[in-house]
Design a protein around this motif. Structure first.
Motif, PDB file in Angstrom:
ATOM      1  N   LEU A 192       0.825  -1.203   0.000  1.00  0.00           N
ATOM      2  CA  LEU A 192       0.000   0.000   0.000  1.00  0.00           C
ATOM      3  C   LEU A 192       0.862   1.256   0.000  1.00  0.00           C
ATOM      4  N   VAL A 193       1.915   1.263   0.778  1.00  0.00           N
ATOM      5  CA  VAL A 193       2.799   2.435   0.839  1.00  0.00           C
ATOM      6  C   VAL A 193       3.417   2.716  -0.524  1.00  0.00           C
ATOM      7  N   ILE A 194       3.856   1.688  -1.215  1.00  0.00           N
ATOM      8  CA  ILE A 194       4.415   1.864  -2.563  1.00  0.00           C
ATOM      9  C   ILE A 194       3.363   2.464  -3.492  1.00  0.00           C
ATOM     10  N   ALA A 195       2.132   1.975  -3.388  1.00  0.00           N
ATOM     11  CA  ALA A 195       1.041   2.489  -4.212  1.00  0.00           C
ATOM     12  C   ALA A 195       0.766   3.961  -3.909  1.00  0.00           C
ATOM     13  N   LEU A 196       0.811   4.327  -2.630  1.00  0.00           N
ATOM     14  CA  LEU A 196       0.551   5.710  -2.233  1.00  0.00           C
ATOM     15  C   LEU A 196       1.626   6.650  -2.775  1.00  0.00           C
ATOM     16  N   ILE A 197       2.882   6.226  -2.700  1.00  0.00           N
ATOM     17  CA  ILE A 197       3.985   7.052  -3.215  1.00  0.00           C
ATOM     18  C   ILE A 197       3.796   7.307  -4.709  1.00  0.00           C
ATOM     19  N   ASN A 198       3.405   6.274  -5.440  1.00  0.00           N
ATOM     20  CA  ASN A 198       3.254   6.390  -6.889  1.00  0.00           C
ATOM     21  C   ASN A 198       2.001   7.150  -7.304  1.00  0.00           C
ATOM     22  N   LYS A 199       0.943   7.023  -6.505  1.00  0.00           N
ATOM     23  CA  LYS A 199      -0.343   7.632  -6.879  1.00  0.00           C
ATOM     24  C   LYS A 199      -0.452   9.094  -6.459  1.00  0.00           C
ATOM     25  N   PHE A 200       0.016   9.408  -5.262  1.00  0.00           N
ATOM     26  CA  PHE A 200      -0.187  10.757  -4.716  1.00  0.00           C
ATOM     27  C   PHE A 200       1.106  11.582  -4.803  1.00  0.00           C
ATOM     28  N   THR A 201       1.580  11.777  -6.021  1.00  0.00           N
ATOM     29  CA  THR A 201       2.852  12.476  -6.215  1.00  0.00           C
ATOM     30  C   THR A 201       2.777  13.955  -5.823  1.00  0.00           C
ATOM     31  N   ASP A 202       1.587  14.554  -5.861  1.00  0.00           N
ATOM     32  CA  ASP A 202       1.460  15.962  -5.483  1.00  0.00           C
ATOM     33  C   ASP A 202       1.777  16.188  -4.004  1.00  0.00           C
ATOM     34  N   TYR A 203       1.657  15.142  -3.201  1.00  0.00           N
ATOM     35  CA  TYR A 203       1.968  15.280  -1.778  1.00  0.00           C
ATOM     36  C   TYR A 203       3.473  15.197  -1.521  1.00  0.00           C
ATOM     37  N   GLY A 204       4.191  14.384  -2.285  1.00  0.00           N
ATOM     38  CA  GLY A 204       5.638  14.282  -2.124  1.00  0.00           C
ATOM     39  C   GLY A 204       6.083  13.572  -0.861  1.00  0.00           C
ATOM     40  N   LEU A 205       5.166  12.900  -0.180  1.00  0.00           N
ATOM     41  CA  LEU A 205       5.520  12.204   1.051  1.00  0.00           C
ATOM     42  C   LEU A 205       6.373  10.977   0.749  1.00  0.00           C
ATOM     43  N   GLY A 206       7.195  10.583   1.723  1.00  0.00           N
ATOM     44  CA  GLY A 206       8.037   9.412   1.574  1.00  0.00           C
ATOM     45  C   GLY A 206       7.481   8.224   2.336  1.00  0.00           C
ATOM     46  N   ASP A 207       8.187   7.109   2.236  1.00  0.00           N
ATOM     47  CA  ASP A 207       7.685   5.892   2.872  1.00  0.00           C
ATOM     48  C   ASP A 207       7.562   6.028   4.385  1.00  0.00           C
ATOM     49  N   THR A 208       8.456   6.791   5.007  1.00  0.00           N
ATOM     50  CA  THR A 208       8.403   6.965   6.467  1.00  0.00           C
ATOM     51  C   THR A 208       7.066   7.560   6.896  1.00  0.00           C
ATOM     52  N   GLN A 209       6.655   8.648   6.214  1.00  0.00           N
ATOM     53  CA  GLN A 209       5.387   9.283   6.575  1.00  0.00           C
ATOM     54  C   GLN A 209       4.202   8.377   6.245  1.00  0.00           C
ATOM     55  N   TYR A 210       4.251   7.719   5.088  1.00  0.00           N
ATOM     56  CA  TYR A 210       3.126   6.867   4.695  1.00  0.00           C
ATOM     57  C   TYR A 210       2.955   5.664   5.616  1.00  0.00           C
ATOM     58  N   PHE A 211       4.060   5.042   6.018  1.00  0.00           N
ATOM     59  CA  PHE A 211       3.951   3.918   6.951  1.00  0.00           C
ATOM     60  C   PHE A 211       3.246   4.370   8.232  1.00  0.00           C
ATOM     61  N   GLU A 212       3.612   5.545   8.718  1.00  0.00           N
ATOM     62  CA  GLU A 212       3.020   6.032   9.964  1.00  0.00           C
ATOM     63  C   GLU A 212       1.539   6.367   9.789  1.00  0.00           C
ATOM     64  N   ILE A 213       1.205   6.998   8.662  1.00  0.00           N
ATOM     65  CA  ILE A 213      -0.196   7.337   8.395  1.00  0.00           C
ATOM     66  C   ILE A 213      -1.044   6.078   8.288  1.00  0.00           C
ATOM     67  N   VAL A 214      -0.548   5.097   7.544  1.00  0.00           N
ATOM     68  CA  VAL A 214      -1.290   3.837   7.366  1.00  0.00           C
ATOM     69  C   VAL A 214      -1.472   3.128   8.700  1.00  0.00           C
ATOM     70  N   ARG A 215      -0.408   3.056   9.495  1.00  0.00           N
ATOM     71  CA  ARG A 215      -0.501   2.377  10.800  1.00  0.00           C
ATOM     72  C   ARG A 215      -1.475   3.085  11.722  1.00  0.00           C
ATOM     73  N   ASN A 216      -1.462   4.405  11.699  1.00  0.00           N
ATOM     74  CA  ASN A 216      -2.408   5.156  12.525  1.00  0.00           C
ATOM     75  C   ASN A 216      -3.845   4.878  12.109  1.00  0.00           C
ATOM     76  N   GLN A 217      -4.070   4.775  10.808  1.00  0.00           N
ATOM     77  CA  GLN A 217      -5.426   4.526  10.319  1.00  0.00           C
ATOM     78  C   GLN A 217      -5.899   3.109  10.602  1.00  0.00           C
ATOM     79  N   ARG A 218      -4.965   2.185  10.684  1.00  0.00           N
ATOM     80  CA  ARG A 218      -5.344   0.785  10.857  1.00  0.00           C
ATOM     81  C   ARG A 218      -5.383   0.344  12.323  1.00  0.00           C
ATOM     82  N   GLN A 219      -5.046   1.268  13.214  1.00  0.00           N
ATOM     83  CA  GLN A 219      -5.144   0.938  14.639  1.00  0.00           C
ATOM     84  C   GLN A 219      -6.606   0.726  15.010  1.00  0.00           C
ATOM     85  N   PRO A 220      -6.882  -0.253  15.878  1.00  0.00           N
ATOM     86  CA  PRO A 220      -8.264  -0.453  16.342  1.00  0.00           C
ATOM     87  C   PRO A 220      -8.799   0.810  16.991  1.00  0.00           C
ATOM     88  N   LYS A 221      -9.980   1.196  16.577  1.00  0.00           N
ATOM     89  CA  LYS A 221     -10.589   2.425  17.133  1.00  0.00           C
ATOM     90  C   LYS A 221     -11.290   2.106  18.456  1.00  0.00           C
TER      91      LYS A 221
END
Length: 221
Positions: A192-221
């Motif tokens: 998913l992180v690889i897909a995000l880097i390739n798809k959302f190029t306008d954001y310019g985020l790297g794998d470090t930020q995306y891993f953290e964003i994805v993990r935060n979103q996937r934490q049990p609410k």
């Protein structure tokens, strides 16, 4: 102290810095990287202060000393104003433009009055456009955007305005990015992180930020 007739080139990160070194671009010129990701995590009003260092070190999961070594030490000629002219080299994406706002804000806070050249670069860091600005007003923009999370009324150049618009919305639950993550909750994290880097190029985020964003979103609410 100002070194007469000596330009300082601030580049958005080590990737650009090493590429320019390897290709001989800006040959013989003094270059320093800005190794930050100001579009992610908290910050404070007093730029590059101890409070700032502590906050940003926590964002990056490093110690304050590690942050100083990696981020602040390369910028020492900038902080010491060891230059007669300043040129900034940044991509047009959100990541780079928020870093650019931070640099301009510090110059404004330091009452730097001279003209500053901003080079917007594209693929392989090739220069695309050039703007000349004064730093005045950018500290107010920095505070409105990164502290208050509000959109300023007037912003130039256009690349900064676009970057700020992305910054103020990309972590909203209904943003394209967050909806995409939610829609692909069954995709393995790394894929998913690889897909995000390739798809959302306008954001310019790297794998470090995306891993953290994805993990935060996937934490049990």
């Amino acid at each position: 102290m100002v070194i007469q007739d000596k330009a300082l080139h601030i580049l958005n990160g080590e990737a650009m810095y090493h590429y320019y070194q390897e290709t001989g671009f800006l040959n013989q010129e003094r270059m320093v990287p800005f190794n930050e990701a100001m579009c992610y995590g908290g910050t404070c009003e007093d730029l590059f202060s101890q409070e700032f260092i502590d906050m940003r070190a926590e964002v990056h999961h490093v110690t304050a000393d590690q942050y100083r070594e990696h981020v602040l030490k390369p910028l020492q000629p900038f902080f010491d104003k060891e230059f007669s002219h300043l040129e900034l080299w940044f991509d047009a994406d959100m990541f780079c433009q928020i870093n650019l706002v931070t640099i301009l804000a510090w110059l404004d806070q330091a009452d730097y009055k001279e003209a500053i050249d901003i080079h917007i670069v594209g693929e392989k860091f090739k220069p695309l456009s050039l703007y000349t600005v004064k730093a005045e007003g950018y500290y107010s923009i920095y505070k409105q955007v990164l502290i208050d999370q509000t959109m300023p009324e007037a912003i130039l150049p256009a690349s900064i305005k676009k970057g700020i618009e992305f910054y103020l919305s990309y972590l909203n639950k209904d943003s394209d990015l967050m909806l995409y993550i939610k829609e692909h909750e069954d995709v393995p994290e790394k894929e998913l992180v690889i897909a995000l880097i390739n798809k959302f190029t306008d954001y310019g985020l790297g794998d470090t930020q995306y891993f953290e964003i994805v993990r935060n979103q996937r934490q049990p609410k």
